[in-house]
Design a protein around this motif. Sequence first.
Motif, mmCIF file in Angstrom:
data_model
loop_
_atom_site.group_PDB
_atom_site.id
_atom_site.type_symbol
_atom_site.label_atom_id
_atom_site.label_comp_id
_atom_site.label_asym_id
_atom_site.label_seq_id
_atom_site.Cartn_x
_atom_site.Cartn_y
_atom_site.Cartn_z
ATOM 1 N N TRP A 31 0.692 -1.062 0.006
ATOM 2 C CA TRP A 31 -0.042 0.141 -0.180
ATOM 3 C C TRP A 31 0.841 1.206 -0.214
ATOM 4 C CZ3 TRP A 31 -4.924 1.196 -0.881
ATOM 5 C CH2 TRP A 31 -5.511 2.364 -0.403
ATOM 6 N N TRP A 34 2.724 2.497 -3.163
ATOM 7 C CA TRP A 34 1.924 3.082 -4.361
ATOM 8 C C TRP A 34 2.372 4.649 -4.522
ATOM 9 C CZ3 TRP A 34 -0.976 1.468 -8.020
ATOM 10 C CH2 TRP A 34 -1.507 0.117 -7.938
ATOM 11 N N SER A 35 2.784 5.116 -3.551
ATOM 12 C CA SER A 35 3.353 6.655 -3.477
ATOM 13 C C SER A 35 4.774 6.808 -4.070
ATOM 14 C CB SER A 35 3.348 7.075 -1.774
ATOM 15 O OG SER A 35 4.136 6.482 -1.352
ATOM 16 N N ARG A 42 8.214 1.416 -8.347
ATOM 17 C CA ARG A 42 6.975 0.964 -7.766
ATOM 18 C C ARG A 42 6.293 -0.085 -8.233
ATOM 19 N NH1 ARG A 42 4.857 5.511 -9.451
ATOM 20 N NH2 ARG A 42 3.838 4.674 -11.345
ATOM 21 N N HIS A 43 6.371 -0.522 -9.574
ATOM 22 C CA HIS A 43 5.770 -1.507 -9.936
ATOM 23 C C HIS A 43 6.575 -2.843 -9.296
ATOM 24 C CE1 HIS A 43 4.186 0.767 -13.479
ATOM 25 N NE2 HIS A 43 3.399 0.754 -12.383
ATOM 26 N N LEU A 46 5.684 -3.325 -5.821
ATOM 27 C CA LEU A 46 4.262 -3.845 -5.458
ATOM 28 C C LEU A 46 4.421 -5.269 -5.882
ATOM 29 C CD1 LEU A 46 2.167 -1.286 -7.353
ATOM 30 C CD2 LEU A 46 2.298 -1.882 -4.719
#
Length: 117
Positions: A31, A34-35, A42-43, A46
Amino acid sequence: MSLSVPSGGLVFWGYLLAFVAASLACLGAAWRAWSIPYAGTRHSLLAFFLTSAAWAGAYIGFLLPVSPLAKHVFYQISLVVGFGTVWAWLWFCSAYTGRAIHRNASAQWFAIVVYGG
C-alpha cells in the motif's frame, strides 16, 4: 511423514502469528509503495510485496488444520509463489539501481523459461 507443525502448541501459534504478521506487513508495505514516483521501482516493489504476502498467506493455509490434500496444495502454492518472489526481488534490484535488465526482452524470456520450468 507429517508436513505440519502440531496444532495447538506454543510453537504452532508462534508460527501462525508470525506468518499472519508477515502477510499483513507486506500488504501494508505494498500500500505504501503506491506513492513511489518512479514507475519501475513502484511496480517492482508492488510485485515483491504482493508476492511476499501471498507466500506468507500460503503458509498460513499450510499451517491451518485442514486435510492433507489441502496442506499439500498450500505447500505447492508456497513453493511456486516463493520462487516468483525471488524474480520480483531481482526486478526491483534492476529498477532501483537504474539498470534496464528488467526491460531487456532476452532477460524477460529467460526469466519466464526458468520460472515456467
